[in-house]
Design a protein around this motif. Structure first.
Motif, PDB file in Angstrom:
ATOM      1  N   VAL A   1       0.949  -1.179  -0.050  1.00  0.00           N
ATOM      2  CA  VAL A   1      -0.021   0.115  -0.109  1.00  0.00           C
ATOM      3  C   VAL A   1       0.683   1.212   0.063  1.00  0.00           C
ATOM      4  O   VAL A   1       1.704   1.488   0.788  1.00  0.00           O
ATOM      5  CB  VAL A   1      -0.702   0.071   1.140  1.00  0.00           C
ATOM      6  CG1 VAL A   1      -1.703   1.222   1.317  1.00  0.00           C
ATOM      7  CG2 VAL A   1      -1.753  -1.480   1.284  1.00  0.00           C
ATOM      8  N   GLY A   2       0.628   2.020  -0.928  1.00  0.00           N
ATOM      9  CA  GLY A   2       1.635   3.173  -1.328  1.00  0.00           C
ATOM     10  C   GLY A   2       2.522   2.994  -2.048  1.00  0.00           C
ATOM     11  O   GLY A   2       3.729   3.985  -2.187  1.00  0.00           O
TER      12      GLY A   2
ATOM     13  N   ALA B   1      -6.415   0.395  -6.592  1.00  0.00           N
ATOM     14  CA  ALA B   1      -6.749   1.639  -5.937  1.00  0.00           C
ATOM     15  C   ALA B   1      -6.668   1.598  -4.550  1.00  0.00           C
ATOM     16  O   ALA B   1      -6.227   2.295  -3.502  1.00  0.00           O
ATOM     17  CB  ALA B   1      -7.960   2.308  -6.314  1.00  0.00           C
ATOM     18  N   THR B   2      -7.325   0.362  -3.933  1.00  0.00           N
ATOM     19  CA  THR B   2      -7.309  -0.132  -2.667  1.00  0.00           C
ATOM     20  C   THR B   2      -7.106  -1.685  -2.283  1.00  0.00           C
ATOM     21  O   THR B   2      -7.389  -2.304  -3.270  1.00  0.00           O
ATOM     22  CB  THR B   2      -8.616   0.283  -2.076  1.00  0.00           C
ATOM     23  OG1 THR B   2      -9.693  -0.632  -2.425  1.00  0.00           O
ATOM     24  CG2 THR B   2      -9.230   1.594  -2.344  1.00  0.00           C
ATOM     25  N   LEU B   3      -7.056  -2.021  -1.296  1.00  0.00           N
ATOM     26  CA  LEU B   3      -7.021  -3.426  -1.171  1.00  0.00           C
ATOM     27  C   LEU B   3      -8.189  -4.282  -1.457  1.00  0.00           C
ATOM     28  O   LEU B   3      -7.962  -5.337  -1.980  1.00  0.00           O
ATOM     29  CB  LEU B   3      -6.729  -3.865   0.538  1.00  0.00           C
ATOM     30  CG  LEU B   3      -5.207  -3.382   0.964  1.00  0.00           C
ATOM     31  CD1 LEU B   3      -5.184  -3.378   2.476  1.00  0.00           C
ATOM     32  CD2 LEU B   3      -4.169  -4.358   0.223  1.00  0.00           C
TER      33      LEU B   3
ATOM     34  N   ASP C   1      -0.819 -12.543   1.151  1.00  0.00           N
ATOM     35  CA  ASP C   1      -0.061 -13.192   2.457  1.00  0.00           C
ATOM     36  C   ASP C   1       0.256 -11.924   3.610  1.00  0.00           C
ATOM     37  O   ASP C   1       0.390 -12.051   4.566  1.00  0.00           O
ATOM     38  CB  ASP C   1       0.972 -14.169   2.175  1.00  0.00           C
ATOM     39  CG  ASP C   1       0.962 -15.128   1.009  1.00  0.00           C
ATOM     40  OD1 ASP C   1      -0.289 -15.833   1.653  1.00  0.00           O
ATOM     41  OD2 ASP C   1       1.359 -15.451   0.129  1.00  0.00           O
ATOM     42  N   ILE C   2       0.733 -10.958   2.890  1.00  0.00           N
ATOM     43  CA  ILE C   2       1.312 -10.077   3.796  1.00  0.00           C
ATOM     44  C   ILE C   2       0.785  -8.628   3.182  1.00  0.00           C
ATOM     45  O   ILE C   2       0.842  -8.420   1.809  1.00  0.00           O
ATOM     46  CB  ILE C   2       2.751  -9.725   3.875  1.00  0.00           C
ATOM     47  CG1 ILE C   2       3.383 -11.066   4.605  1.00  0.00           C
ATOM     48  CG2 ILE C   2       3.367  -8.489   4.571  1.00  0.00           C
ATOM     49  CD1 ILE C   2       4.803 -11.381   4.378  1.00  0.00           C
ATOM     50  N   VAL C   3       0.426  -7.621   3.994  1.00  0.00           N
ATOM     51  CA  VAL C   3       0.386  -6.118   3.543  1.00  0.00           C
ATOM     52  C   VAL C   3       1.289  -5.376   3.883  1.00  0.00           C
ATOM     53  O   VAL C   3       1.307  -5.298   5.157  1.00  0.00           O
ATOM     54  CB  VAL C   3      -1.203  -5.725   3.911  1.00  0.00           C
ATOM     55  CG1 VAL C   3      -1.313  -4.325   3.579  1.00  0.00           C
ATOM     56  CG2 VAL C   3      -2.318  -6.687   3.412  1.00  0.00           C
ATOM     57  N   ASP C   4       2.167  -4.625   3.331  1.00  0.00           N
ATOM     58  CA  ASP C   4       3.262  -3.842   3.533  1.00  0.00           C
ATOM     59  C   ASP C   4       2.757  -2.384   3.262  1.00  0.00           C
ATOM     60  O   ASP C   4       2.420  -2.058   2.475  1.00  0.00           O
ATOM     61  CB  ASP C   4       4.408  -4.146   2.829  1.00  0.00           C
ATOM     62  CG  ASP C   4       5.559  -3.454   3.387  1.00  0.00           C
ATOM     63  OD1 ASP C   4       5.684  -2.755   4.408  1.00  0.00           O
ATOM     64  OD2 ASP C   4       6.638  -3.622   2.679  1.00  0.00           O
TER      65      ASP C   4
END
Length: 99
Positions: A19-20, A60-62, A72-75
């Motif tokens: 994200v970002g 745009a978003t999760l 598996d992972i959101v960074d």
């Protein structure tokens, strides 16, 4: 969480939503994501201002990531004031790890 548990998560993870993630190689999010990609992780860019990064389509978003892509992972590479909404989205989507 123990070091052993963290190591197991990282060893089993295959896909990381960032994200970002910026499309500019000058941004830290790009460099870190490029390194993770070189280590074998699939990177999913999450940024409403870009269409792709590191050869992957951006979302745009999760919530916009197709359900058939297992995250598996959101960074997160966002300002602190943006993080609570991201945490809410991670919880809502029942994603396993937020970094």
């Amino acid at each position: 969480m123990s070091d052993t548990q963290i190591k197991k998560i990282l060893e089993e993870a295959k896909t990381i939503a960032v994200v970002g993630l910026a499309s500019s190689p000058l941004r830290p999010s790009y460099g870190v994501s490029a390194y993770m990609q070189q280590q074998g992780y699939r990177i999913i860019p999450v940024n409403p201002t870009i269409s792709e990064a590191l050869g992957e389509k951006a979302y745009a978003t999760l919530r916009d990531i197709p359900k058939d892509i297992k995250i598996d992972i959101v960074d997160v590479f966002r300002r602190p004031d943006a993080v609570p909404a991201i945490v809410d989205e991670v919880i809502e989507l029942k994603l396993p790890v937020l970094w």
